[in-house]
Scaffold this active site. Structure first.
Site, short mmCIF file in Angstrom:
data_model
loop_
_atom_site.label_atom_id
_atom_site.label_comp_id
_atom_site.label_asym_id
_atom_site.label_seq_id
_atom_site.Cartn_x
_atom_site.Cartn_y
_atom_site.Cartn_z
N LEU A 1 -12.02 1.41 -7.90
CA LEU A 1 -12.15 0.30 -6.30
C LEU A 1 -11.25 0.88 -4.82
CD1 LEU A 1 -11.59 -2.94 -7.26
CD2 LEU A 1 -13.93 -2.16 -7.14
N SER A 2 -10.22 1.77 -4.76
CA SER A 2 -9.65 2.29 -3.77
C SER A 2 -10.12 3.61 -3.12
CB SER A 2 -8.27 1.82 -3.69
OG SER A 2 -7.64 0.89 -3.98
N ASN B 1 -7.34 6.71 -2.71
CA ASN B 1 -6.83 6.94 -4.11
C ASN B 1 -6.53 7.28 -5.18
OD1 ASN B 1 -5.13 6.53 -6.66
ND2 ASN B 1 -4.76 4.41 -6.01
N SER C 1 -7.40 6.44 -9.12
CA SER C 1 -8.57 5.55 -9.21
C SER C 1 -9.90 6.13 -9.65
CB SER C 1 -8.48 4.75 -7.60
OG SER C 1 -8.52 3.17 -8.24
N HIS D 1 -11.33 -5.92 -2.84
CA HIS D 1 -10.14 -6.83 -4.01
C HIS D 1 -8.51 -6.72 -3.15
CE1 HIS D 1 -9.37 -1.96 -4.20
NE2 HIS D 1 -7.94 -2.29 -5.08
N GLU E 1 -0.67 -2.95 4.73
CA GLU E 1 -0.18 -2.56 3.21
C GLU E 1 1.47 -2.67 2.75
OE1 GLU E 1 -2.95 -0.98 1.37
OE2 GLU E 1 -4.13 -1.85 3.58
N ARG F 1 -4.66 2.86 6.31
CA ARG F 1 -4.75 1.81 6.42
C ARG F 1 -3.61 1.10 7.14
NH1 ARG F 1 -4.87 1.65 -0.89
NH2 ARG F 1 -6.49 2.92 -1.21
N HIS G 1 -0.95 6.00 0.89
CA HIS G 1 -0.02 5.24 1.01
C HIS G 1 1.34 5.84 1.46
CE1 HIS G 1 -1.39 1.54 -0.99
NE2 HIS G 1 -1.44 1.01 0.92
N ASP H 1 4.34 5.94 0.23
CA ASP H 1 5.54 6.73 -1.05
C ASP H 1 4.84 6.90 -1.93
OD1 ASP H 1 3.36 4.88 -2.10
OD2 ASP H 1 4.68 2.73 -2.66
N CYS I 1 5.09 2.18 -6.93
CA CYS I 1 4.55 0.96 -6.90
C CYS I 1 4.32 -0.68 -7.40
CB CYS I 1 2.50 2.00 -6.77
SG CYS I 1 2.26 2.64 -5.82
#
Length: 447
Positions: A22-23, A26, A29, A138, A175, A212, A246, A248, A367
């Site tokens: 969904l991302s 990413n 994912s 989401h 975020e 983001r 992100h 991180d 995360c």
């Protein structure tokens, strides 16, 4: 100086943990989308990581999973009938909405909120602003339940301020702590808050993947928290284009040490200079930079070397880097990690944890946790039922084995039995973590 520790609050992985892809941006994912997940293994891996940190002597807390499937969201977008009928209709006619309603993404607590410790806030309280996460549908559903979870863990309003999320608009896309690093000489002393943004609110963005975090969102949070000594570096455009959704993913820091990839920031020299200026008179920042030649960005992302937890363990003079096993399995990142441990630098030890189920969805050890610097008095004011102990680990392990499936495909999310299974698990969890009556939406529904 007031004594303080850096505690971790990890998201407990929910019963609907799946690989739905969904991302955008990413890569893990996207690559694993559609494959079968193992929610039971996922939650047990997360629990073992939490217990590992607690056993190492660091305060460790549990944040509860959110109610999923999110039936009320599906009702809000026009579906009606019984809860089972709502879920079935959504999967049949609006599968993207249904997938969003079933996502277990609140497990990644680094996106739960941005935290300003009492040493840096204007009123001497610890401040939390839940992330609105508006970039992805989401994730935009999370902040209300996140606020409730943080309020349950940090209930004392004299010591803690749990705010509403920022308005859910793209201009204030937030975020959370995944783009925030705090450096300091001591967790109880004043620090420098590094708030990394990907785009400005009105900036045209033509990248393949979204940027983001907006600068304006972090500026608003800093004002709201009364945060002192802030730095606002820009996230590298090249890193975002390469899959660094992100900061991180390419940067982690604690105490006086910032460990980062050379593509973490758009202007590395300016970022270092700004951090040094804010730290002047407090401490001398230590920068540990890894070059692209030693670790290409693709390897940094796939191995998640920087999405590790950088901690100082009780009694240790140097820091420990807690990496996913994927870091060890990648030849280049493993070499960097071993070189760090063998050097005379600030990082003296590397440990590995298995969070493979999370990693396959693009979330590593960092995360899964939200870092919160707490004084002794603040630590004592937290909800003790949510603090990881041997007893809680054992109880939650039995709980997970009782309620969680060991195989789940995206198609299985349409099974109406999953509603009852998830609610049964969360109802049981409510008493285990002493979350109070009516914590979850389904518990407040009058039939």
């Amino acid at each position: 100086m007031i004594s303080a520790v850096e505690a971790n609050a990890d998201g407990l992985i929910g019963p609907t943990h799946s690989y739905a892809g969904l991302s955008p941006g990413n890569l893990a994912s996207s690559v694993n989308a559609g494959e079968a997940s193992n929610p039971r293994a996922a939650v047990l891996q997360g629990l073992d990581k939490m217990k590992r940190l607690a056993d190492l002597g660091l305060p460790q807390f549990v944040l509860p999973p959110h109610e999923r499937p999110h039936i009320q969201f599906l009702r809000d977008v026009g579906f009606s009938g019984t809860d089972g009928e709502v879920l079935a209709s959504a999967w049949k006619t609006a599968p993207t909405m249904a997938a969003a309603a079933c996502s277990a993404s609140p497990m990644w607590a680094a996106n739960a909120a941005t935290v300003t410790p009492s040493a840096d806030s204007a009123d001497g309280r610890v401040h939390f602003t839940p992330a609105n996460l508006v970039t992805n549908l989401h994730r935009s559903l999370e902040h209300t339940q996140t606020q409730g979870a943080l309020s349950a863990l940090f209930p004392d309003s004299a010591r803690f301020a749990v705010h509403d999320a920022l308005p859910s608009v793209p201009h204030l896309a937030d975020e959370g702590a995944a783009n925030h690093v705090r450096l300091c000489a001591d967790h109880g002393g004043p620090g420098v808050n590094i708030m990394v943004w990907g785009r400005e609110a009105y900036e045209p963005w033509a990248g393949a993947f979204p940027a983001r975090q907006t600068r304006e969102a972090f500026e608003a949070i800093a004002r709201r928290h009364g945060a002192a000594r802030t730095v606002f570096p820009r996230q590298s455009r090249a890193a975002i284009a390469g899959g660094t959704f992100h900061n991180d993913v390419v940067c982690v820091g604690t105490l006086d040490t910032l460990f980062f990839h050379d593509l973490a920031f758009e202007d590395t020299a300016a970022t270092k200079a700004d951090v040094r200026a804010q730290a002047d008179g407090l401490f001398e920042p230590v920068f540990v930079e890894v070059s692209t030649s030693d670790l290409p960005l693709a390897d940094a992302i796939s191995s998640y070397l920087f999405n590790s937890m950088l901690v100082r363990l009780p009694g240790d003079a140097r820091l420990t880097l807690i990496c996913p096993t994927e870091t060890r399995d990648n030849e280049r990142s493993h070499a960097v990690a071993q070189e760090l441990a063998a050097s005379n630098g600030p990082i003296g030890r590397v440990e590995y944890v298995d969070v493979r189920q999370s990693m396959r969805n693009g979330g590593g050890p960092a995360c899964l946790r939200l870092r919160v610097a707490l004084t002794d008095d603040e630590l004592a004011a937290t909800n003790p039922a949510m603090r990881m102990t041997d007893e809680l680990h054992a109880r939650l392990s039995v709980w997970a084995a009782t309620w969680y499936r060991d195989r789940l495909t995206p198609a299985d999310l349409a099974d109406p039995r999953l509603i009852d299974e998830s609610r049964g698990a969360l109802d049981d969890l409510t008493s285990i973590l002493r979350l109070g009556g009516g914590f979850y939406p389904f518990q407040r529904t009058v039939t």
